[in-house]
Design an enzyme around this catalytic site. Structure first.
Site, PDB file in Angstrom:
ATOM      1  CG  ASP A  67      -0.304  -0.528   2.492  1.00  0.00           C
ATOM      2  OD1 ASP A  67       0.934  -0.498   2.586  1.00  0.00           O
ATOM      3  OD2 ASP A  67      -1.030  -0.967   3.383  1.00  0.00           O
ATOM      4  CG  ASN A 135      -8.486  -1.566  12.431  1.00  0.00           C
ATOM      5  OD1 ASN A 135      -7.561  -2.216  11.945  1.00  0.00           O
ATOM      6  ND2 ASN A 135      -8.998  -0.520  11.812  1.00  0.00           N
ATOM      7  CG  HIS A 137      -5.604  -2.353   9.125  1.00  0.00           C
ATOM      8  ND1 HIS A 137      -5.628  -1.027   9.480  1.00  0.00           N
ATOM      9  CD2 HIS A 137      -4.276  -2.687   9.156  1.00  0.00           C
ATOM     10  CE1 HIS A 137      -4.400  -0.597   9.700  1.00  0.00           C
ATOM     11  NE2 HIS A 137      -3.570  -1.589   9.510  1.00  0.00           N
ATOM     12  CD  GLU A 142      -8.457   0.928   8.090  1.00  0.00           C
ATOM     13  OE1 GLU A 142      -8.507   0.053   8.978  1.00  0.00           O
ATOM     14  OE2 GLU A 142      -7.616   1.854   8.121  1.00  0.00           O
TER      15      GLU A 142
HETATM   16  C1  F6R Z   1       1.747  -1.666   6.062  1.00  0.00           C
HETATM   17  C2  F6R Z   1       0.357  -2.094   6.201  1.00  0.00           C
HETATM   18  C3  F6R Z   1      -0.344  -2.124   7.511  1.00  0.00           C
HETATM   19  C4  F6R Z   1       0.531  -2.522   8.687  1.00  0.00           C
HETATM   20  C5  F6R Z   1      -0.288  -2.541   9.975  1.00  0.00           C
HETATM   21  C6  F6R Z   1       0.593  -2.794  11.182  1.00  0.00           C
HETATM   22  O1  F6R Z   1       2.179  -1.729   4.724  1.00  0.00           O
HETATM   23  O2  F6R Z   1      -0.240  -2.413   5.224  1.00  0.00           O
HETATM   24  O3  F6R Z   1      -1.440  -3.016   7.423  1.00  0.00           O
HETATM   25  O4  F6R Z   1       1.073  -3.776   8.450  1.00  0.00           O
HETATM   26  O5  F6R Z   1      -0.944  -1.323  10.134  1.00  0.00           O
HETATM   27  O6  F6R Z   1       1.472  -1.714  11.342  1.00  0.00           O
HETATM   28  P1  F6R Z   1       2.678  -1.769  12.376  1.00  0.00           P
HETATM   29  O7  F6R Z   1       3.592  -2.844  11.903  1.00  0.00           O
HETATM   30  O8  F6R Z   1       3.320  -0.414  12.302  1.00  0.00           O
HETATM   31  O9  F6R Z   1       2.095  -2.090  13.706  1.00  0.00           O
END
Ligand code: F6R
Length: 240
Positions: A67, A135, A137, A142
Site C-alpha cells: 500500500d 483493528n 486490518h 479496514e
Molecule cells: C503496512 C500495512 C499495515 C501494517 C499494519 C501494522 O504496509 O499495510 O497493514 O502492516 O498497520 O502496522 P505496524 O507494523 O506499524 O504495527
C-alpha cells in the site's frame, strides 16, 4: 493456518527471517510481497545483515508492496516507497526497477489501481508478508472491506490515522486515504506470513485466528488461505 509463538520481537523477527530467506533460496527469482510499518523492521534488518555477511543475492528478486498513502510522491520522506528504500532496498542488491508499489501521487487514481491490479495478476507473490492493524486490518483494508476487492483507494479509519500519527509531526499531517492491495490480491499469494508483536495486537490476532470469518475483521479471511503462517510474540498471543 500455522501459529508460531515467539518469545519476543527479536525472536519473531529471526523466525520470520528463516521463512523469508528459505523462499529466496528456493527461488532466486521469487516475487516477494512486502509490508511497511514497525513490525517488519527487525526482519528487514536481518535480511540486510545476511546479504552483507553471507552474500545472499536479491539481484533476481521482484517485489510488490501492499500500500501507499494518497498524495505523497515516492521521494516524500513519509511515503511507503521512501520507507522501503530506506529500511530495506538500499541495503540489498535488488534492482530498483524490480520493486513495485502503488503511485499515491497518480493523477488518475482508479486507473492507477487498475494498473497495479493487472501487475499483481501477472506477478503472483511467492510470499506475502503482512502486519496486522490493531483493528484487524491487513494492508489498508479496514473493517467492512468486501473480501472480493482488488486494489482500491480507501479512506483510513480514525484508529489507523491515530496509530500511524506517531510517525508524523502532527496527526493532521497523516494522509486520510491510501491505495491498497485488496483482500483478493493478498489471498492470491502462494504463501502468507503474518507478523504481530505486542499486547495491542492481541485482540486482532485472536479475531484473525479464532474468530468468525467476517469482513468486520479483514484478517479473518486468512483462515481460508491454504498456506498461511502467523509468527507472533507472547504478548500478541496473550488471548489465544
Ligand atoms: C503496512 C500495512 C499495515 C501494517 C499494519 C501494522 O504496509 O499495510 O497493514 O502492516 O498497520 O502496522 P505496524 O507494523 O506499524 O504495527
Amino acid at each position: 493456518m500455522k501459529i508460531i509463538v515467539a518469545k519476543d520481537y527479536e525472536d519473531m523477527s529471526r523466525k520470520a527471517f528463516g521463512v523469508m530467506s528459505q523462499v529466496v533460496r528456493d527461488n532466486p527469482q521469487a516475487v516477494l510481497g512486502l509490508a511497511t510499518g514497525t513490525t517488519p523492521l527487525g526482519l528487514y534488518r536481518l535480511m540486510i545483515e545476511d546479504h552483507r555477511l553471507n552474500g545472499t543475492s536479491y539481484g533476481g528478486v521482484k517485489t510488490v508492496n501492499l500500500d501507499e498513502y494518497v498524495g505523497l510522491t515516492a521521494d516524500h520522506n513519509q511515503s511507503y516507497a521512501y520507507f522501503m528504500r530506506k529500511n530495506l532496498f538500499d541495503g540489498l542488491d535488488i534492482d530498483p526497477a524490480s520493486t513495485n508499489i502503488e503511485n499515491g501521487a497518480a493523477g488518475d487514481l482508479p486507473r492507477e489501481c487498475a494498473r497495479y491490479d493487472a501487475l499483481l495478476d501477472e506477478m503472483r507473490q511467492d510470499i506475502q508478508l503482512l502486519g496486522l492493524g490493531s483493528n484487524g486490518h491487513i494492508a489498508f483494508n479496514e473493517p467492512g472491506t468486501p473480501f472480493g476487492s482488488g486494489t482500491h483507494e480507501v479512506r483510513l479509519a480514525q484508529s489507523t490515522i491515530n496509530d500511524n500519527s506517531r510517525l508524523f509531526d502532527r496527526v493532521e499531517d497523516v494522509p486520510v486515504s491510501a491505495l491498497t492491495m485488496g483482500p483478493r490480491n493478498i489471498m492470491n499469494a502462494k504463501k502468507i506470513l503474518v507478523l504481530a508483536s505486542g499486547e495491542n495486537k492481541a485482540r486482532a490476532v485472536y479475531g484473525a485466528v479464532k474468530g468468525e470469518v467476517t469482513e468486520s475483521l479483514p484478517a479473518s479471511i486468512l483462515q481460508r488461505h491454504p498456506d498461511c503462517t502467523f509468527i507472533i510474540d507472547e504478548a500478541a498471543a496473550k488471548l489465544l
